[in-house]
Design a protein around this motif. Structure first.
Motif, short mmCIF file in Angstrom:
data_model
loop_
_atom_site.label_atom_id
_atom_site.label_comp_id
_atom_site.label_asym_id
_atom_site.label_seq_id
_atom_site.Cartn_x
_atom_site.Cartn_y
_atom_site.Cartn_z
N SER A 80 32.74 44.13 25.40
CA SER A 80 32.43 42.98 24.67
C SER A 80 31.78 43.31 23.33
O SER A 80 31.44 44.68 23.14
N VAL A 81 31.78 42.58 22.28
CA VAL A 81 31.08 42.69 20.80
C VAL A 81 29.98 41.43 20.82
O VAL A 81 30.36 40.46 21.37
N SER A 82 28.96 41.60 20.26
CA SER A 82 27.99 40.75 19.86
C SER A 82 28.23 40.19 18.13
O SER A 82 27.79 41.38 17.61
N VAL A 83 28.23 39.02 17.96
CA VAL A 83 28.09 38.67 16.52
C VAL A 83 26.47 38.66 16.05
O VAL A 83 25.53 38.58 17.14
N GLY A 84 26.40 38.39 14.94
CA GLY A 84 25.06 38.05 14.55
C GLY A 84 24.22 36.82 14.95
O GLY A 84 24.77 36.30 16.12
N PRO A 85 23.40 36.28 14.54
CA PRO A 85 22.61 35.04 14.89
C PRO A 85 23.74 33.90 14.49
O PRO A 85 23.31 33.07 13.60
N TYR A 86 24.82 33.75 15.01
CA TYR A 86 25.83 32.80 14.67
C TYR A 86 26.37 32.10 16.11
O TYR A 86 26.36 32.93 17.12
N LEU A 87 27.12 31.03 15.71
CA LEU A 87 28.04 30.34 16.89
C LEU A 87 29.37 30.70 16.67
O LEU A 87 29.97 30.18 15.77
N PRO A 88 29.97 31.72 17.10
CA PRO A 88 31.57 31.96 16.88
C PRO A 88 32.23 31.03 17.48
O PRO A 88 32.13 30.34 18.42
N ALA A 89 33.53 30.94 16.71
CA ALA A 89 34.47 30.00 17.11
C ALA A 89 35.78 30.29 17.66
O ALA A 89 36.50 30.03 18.35
N GLY A 90 36.23 31.52 16.79
CA GLY A 90 37.75 32.02 16.85
C GLY A 90 37.85 33.47 16.52
O GLY A 90 36.70 33.83 16.17
N CYS A 91 38.91 33.85 16.98
CA CYS A 91 39.05 35.43 16.89
C CYS A 91 40.70 35.60 16.24
O CYS A 91 41.47 34.82 16.67
N ALA A 92 40.87 36.86 15.61
CA ALA A 92 42.42 37.43 15.50
C ALA A 92 42.33 38.74 15.37
O ALA A 92 41.15 39.46 15.18
N VAL A 93 43.38 39.36 15.80
CA VAL A 93 43.47 40.85 15.93
C VAL A 93 44.55 41.37 14.89
O VAL A 93 45.75 40.68 14.95
N ASN A 94 44.14 42.23 13.78
CA ASN A 94 45.05 42.81 13.35
C ASN A 94 46.02 43.94 13.74
O ASN A 94 45.24 45.06 14.40
N LYS A 95 47.23 43.62 14.18
CA LYS A 95 47.93 44.38 14.96
C LYS A 95 48.24 45.78 14.46
O LYS A 95 48.58 46.60 15.01
N ALA A 96 48.27 45.86 13.15
CA ALA A 96 48.57 47.12 12.29
C ALA A 96 47.26 48.18 12.56
O ALA A 96 47.60 49.33 12.80
N ASN A 97 45.83 47.85 12.90
CA ASN A 97 44.81 48.83 13.02
C ASN A 97 43.98 48.62 14.20
O ASN A 97 43.20 49.39 14.08
N GLY A 98 44.23 47.29 14.70
CA GLY A 98 43.46 46.84 15.92
C GLY A 98 42.10 46.03 15.34
O GLY A 98 41.25 46.10 16.29
N ASP A 99 41.74 46.09 14.06
CA ASP A 99 40.46 45.16 13.66
C ASP A 99 40.42 43.81 14.23
O ASP A 99 41.55 43.20 14.35
N LEU A 100 39.20 43.54 14.79
CA LEU A 100 38.87 42.40 15.44
C LEU A 100 38.16 41.45 14.37
O LEU A 100 37.17 41.80 14.03
#
Length: 292
Positions: A80-100
């Motif tokens: 898992s990863v944790s974001v800062g003091p925010y309410l996350p809504a969505g995500c995407a992965v860069n298939k070229a380098n794995g960045d989330l």
């Protein structure tokens, strides 16, 4: 809480659809394109947007705890990863380098949201923003690493942003050929080299549609649209649906605005309209397609 269950034969399935249900705090696993239920992952707290990496692993945004969980396509928790003091809504992965990339709608105590980039899905994120954007809804990467994010400005005008690789900031795209009234999920169509933008209030009505947009410089031009109805033919509210790899169909949540029930649905493209397959659920929000 009920225990999770996953059918052993999901390991053999070439394609799976994961769908989050905000009404039950569960995530469902369906085979595609038949949409046969093969598992239910439990114990989430307001699961919303989802995305997959090139290995078929699924990231699930857990909004209430400000976390994003990664599961294998067989339903095993990985990290898992944790974001800062925010309410996350969505995500995407860069298939070229794995960045989330994780879109944070707003701060937990108010204030503007942002995008956090977790390099190769690492535990530490880097924040980037568009100074003109206040609410960040859903993201999508294209094939060369550009990140697109939709949402609203501080005066609640719809906005579409583009974040170039390595730039550290996002800029506003001018939308030509129409208007987005209530931003939904974003997908990149590799077949037609277009950004597919969901609108939960197409033409300012209680019905969703998809806009296919060509990107040139700082302009996104609407090249076509596809209606998304429920299985009774009425309007459908699609938060974050997922485009199939060959752009032959679109699948995801359908909050019925007609006489039908809320469901997970699959629409053929480019026809759109009434779904060809559906499965009733409580309050579906996000989705992701996992390929073997």
């Amino acid at each position: 809480h009920r225990k999770s269950w996953v059918s052993p034969d999901v390991k053999k399935a070439p394609r799976l659809l994961f769908v989050s249900d905000d009404g039950t705090d569960d995530v469902y696993i369906f085979t595609m394109p038949a949409m046969t239920l093969k598992g239910t992952l439990t114990g989430f707290a307001e699961p919303q947007g989802m995305c997959t990496d090139k290995s078929g692993n699924v990231w699930i945004v857990n909004t209430e705890t400000s976390q994003v969980f990664q599961y294998s396509r067989a339903g095993t928790f990985l990290r898992s990863v944790s974001v800062g003091p925010y309410l996350p809504a969505g995500c995407a992965v860069n298939k070229a380098n794995g960045d989330l990339a994780v879109t944070n709608l707003i701060g937990t105590i108010g204030g503007s949201g942002n995008v956090e980039i977790f390099a190769d899905g690492s535990s530490s994120g880097t924040e980037i923003v568009n100074p003109n954007q206040s609410y960040y809804y859903f993201p999508a990467y294209d094939t060369v690493g550009n990140l697109y994010v939709d949402g609203f400005t501080s005066d609640e005008s719809s906005i579409l942003s583009k974040c170039a690789p390595g730039s550290g900031t996002c800029s506003t795209l001018s939308v030509s050929g129409g208007s987005i009234f209530l931003p939904g999920g974003l997908n990149w169509d590799q077949v037609h080299n277009q950004l597919v933008v969901g609108d939960q209030s197409c033409n300012d009505e209680e019905a969703s549609c998809l806009y296919a947009m060509t990107i040139s410089g700082s302009t996104a031009t609407i090249a076509g649209s596809n209606p998304l109805n429920d299985y009774d033919g009425g309007g459908c509210d699609v938060d974050q649906g997922t485009l199939a790899p060959r752009a032959s169909y679109f699948a995801g949540p359908c909050l019925s605005r007609g006489s039908g029930s809320n469901a997970v649905a699959r629409w053929l493209l480019p026809a759109g309209g009434t779904p060809t397959h559906y499965s009733a659920t409580h309050f579906p929000i996000g989705s992701a397609i996992s390929n073997k």
